[in-house]
Structures are given as structure tokens and as C-alpha cells.
Design an enzyme around this catalytic site. Structure first.
Site, PDB file in Angstrom:
ATOM      1  CE1 TYR A  29      21.201   0.743   1.952  1.00 12.13           C
ATOM      2  CE2 TYR A  29      21.834   2.655   0.358  1.00 12.13           C
ATOM      3  CZ  TYR A  29      21.568   1.576   0.909  1.00 12.13           C
ATOM      4  OH  TYR A  29      20.648   0.992  -0.231  1.00 12.13           O
ATOM      5  CG  ASN A  82      32.379  -0.567  -9.925  1.00  8.92           C
ATOM      6  OD1 ASN A  82      32.239  -1.734 -10.178  1.00  8.92           O
ATOM      7  ND2 ASN A  82      31.708   0.127  -8.901  1.00  8.92           N
TER       8      ASN A  82
END
Length: 281
Positions: A57, A249
Site C-alpha cells: 500500500y 463504519n
């Protein structure tokens, strides 16, 4: 009222939160760096202590962002990273882990995964992971993007019994693992970590999903995450690069879907009726 995040027990005995924060595509743009750090810190404040990353990433950039976010708070965090398949030789895995630890400014990972299967013999990678565990550099190890056949092969190897989890693509649109991989992992007591729970936003335009969200006065993303949280032995790691997304979330923890709502989602996103090759993003 703050909602405590439920935990699952890994085969290693470690407790892992069922909802965490994913960092794919973070650490790639310096202009977003502070907002990414702020989002992760906000999640930690909310009790979202599981953070998932990988050396891939941002080519280590996401790990550097996390280092800033968790500075002075390492003990709170359940930290997961992954090794590239091309680095997954015995020596390469250990070196890659050391680089991740340096970028994360920590001396251990809670969980370290092989990102996907490559050309290095699996037994060699597992031996490296077991060595890292014995040395205290990692607490548990596992795999990512492994299908049922890969998992069966892996746990048959010398260090395969130590595999603590398998991180795969799993969401309402990608239910193929329900045919054989998910039941097999449940039988073995190996939790699944579900990445891309909202299919990078693509599933949010589904009318059935939107109708449930509207009725419950929540977002379609929250319904999609709540559906995954309803699945047994599943950990969910939605991307968490903005405070508003982290807040959404987190709120999904309080969303309990009814039997009728689950049936509606099954009709809109049918479960598999035959084996489906493992999908990846």
C-alpha cells in the site's frame, strides 16, 4: 453511547476486533496525509483498534501514515501487515517484516500475512513466518487471497497449523467463498478477514440495499458492512481514509438487520449455487 467492538479469538488465542480500519490507497499522496492520520486517530478514539495495511500500500507509504497515527498509542492497536509474494522467501520475508516494522515505528506486528500466493514454495514462507513468531517480531501469522484448495494445502505443511486467518474479498456482490472456503474456515476455527466490503462503492447503487438504508435512516455502506458483521467468524476492514467514513463504519456496529432484511439482501445478491473461483481486487 460508545459501542464496544466485539472480538473473535484467533487460533493463536489472540483476540481480534471484528471491525477495523483498512488503509489500501493511503499514503500515496502527501496532500492527503494529515487527513488520513486524523481519520485513523478518530477511529482509535472510537475503539476501532484493528488497523490493516501492507508493504504494497503506497509502497510502504500507508505504513508510514499509520506510524504517525498510532504514535504513543501502539499498545491499543491490533496491527496487521502483509508481505509481497515476491519477497516471501525465507530470508526475504524476514527482511520485509523488518522494513515494515521500521516504517510503522514498532517492534512487533500482531498479525503478518502473505499477501497472495506467488512462486516461492509455501512451506518456505510459512517457515519464515513461524521464525518471526518465535522471535517475537509477530504475534500471529496468516495468509490472504487463498482459496479452499490453497488453505487445505497450507495447513498440511509443517508450519501450516499456525495459520490464524485468511484475508479475502468478501461482500454482498462477492459471495463465492460461502460455497466452500467460508464453511471450511469455520470448521477449522480460522476467521475470514473481509476486504473491500462495499466493493469500492460499486454495490451502493443497488436498489434493495438503498431501500433498506432509507427505511433504517442509515447509509447503504452501513447496511453492507452490517451484513458482513452478521456473518459468523468474519472480520471486516473497510477503508478508513476520512473521518466521516470512519464514523459511518463505526455506526454499522449498532445496525442489526432483521430476518426480512437479510432475506431481501439474499434475493438481491444471491448466494452461490456452485463453486466459484476465488475473486481478487
Amino acid at each position: 453511547m460508545e459501542t464496544a467492538v466485539r472480538t473473535l479469538k484467533l487460533p493463536s488465542g489472540q483476540l481480534i476486533p471484528v471491525l477495523g480500519m483498512g488503509t489500501w490507497q493511503m499514503g500515496e499522496n502527501a496532500r492527503n496525509r494529515q487527513s488520513e492520520i486524523d481519520a485513523l486517530r478518530h477511529g482509535l478514539d472510537r475503539g476501532l483498534t484493528l488497523i490493516d495495511t501492507a508493504e504494497m500500500y503506497g509502497e510502504g507509504g500507508a505504513e508510514e501514515v499509520i506510524a504517525h497515527a498510532i504514535a504513543s498509542r501502539r499498545a491499543e492497536v491490533f496491527l496487521v501487515s502483509k508481505v509481497y509474494p515476491h519477497n516471501a522467501s525465507k530470508r526475504g520475508t524476514i527482511a520485509a517484516c523488518e522494513r515494515s516494522l521500521q516504517r510503522l515505528k514498532t517492534d512487533y506486528l500482531d498479525l503478518y500475512l502473505l499477501h497472495w500466493r506467488g512462486s516461492v514454495p509455501l512451506g518456505e514462507t510459512l517457515e519464515a513466518l513461524a521464525t518471526l513468531q518465535q522471535s517475537g517480531k509477530i504475534r500471529s501469522y496468516g495468509v490472504s487471497n487463498f482459496d479452499a484448495k490453497d488453505m487445505e494445502e497450507a495447513i498440511g505443511l509443517k508450519d501450516g497449523k499456525g495459520i490464524a486467518t485468511n484475508q479475502v474479498l468478501y461482500n454482498l456482490m462477492r459471495r463465492g467463498i460461502e460455497w466452500n472456503l467460508l464453511p471450511w474456515c469455520r470448521q477449522q476455527g480460522i476467521p475470514i478477514m473481509a476486504y473491500s466490503p462495499i466493493e469500492q462503492g460499486r454495490l451502493l447503487n443497488n436498489q434493495a440495499l438503498k431501500a433498506i438504508a432509507q427505511e433504517r435512516e442509515v447509509t447503504a455502506a452501513q447496511v453492507a458492512i452490517a451484513w458482513l458483521l452478521h456473518q459468523e467468524n468474519v472480520i471486516v476492514i473497510p477503508k478508513s481514509s476520512r473521518i466521516d467514513h470512519v464514523e459511518q463504519n463505526y455506526a454499522a456496529l449498532n445496525l442489526k438487520l432483521s430476518a426480512d432484511e437479510l432475506a431481501t439482501l439474499d434475493a438481491a445478491f444471491p448466494p452461490p449455487t456452485k463453486p466459484v473461483p476465488l475473486q481478487m481486487l
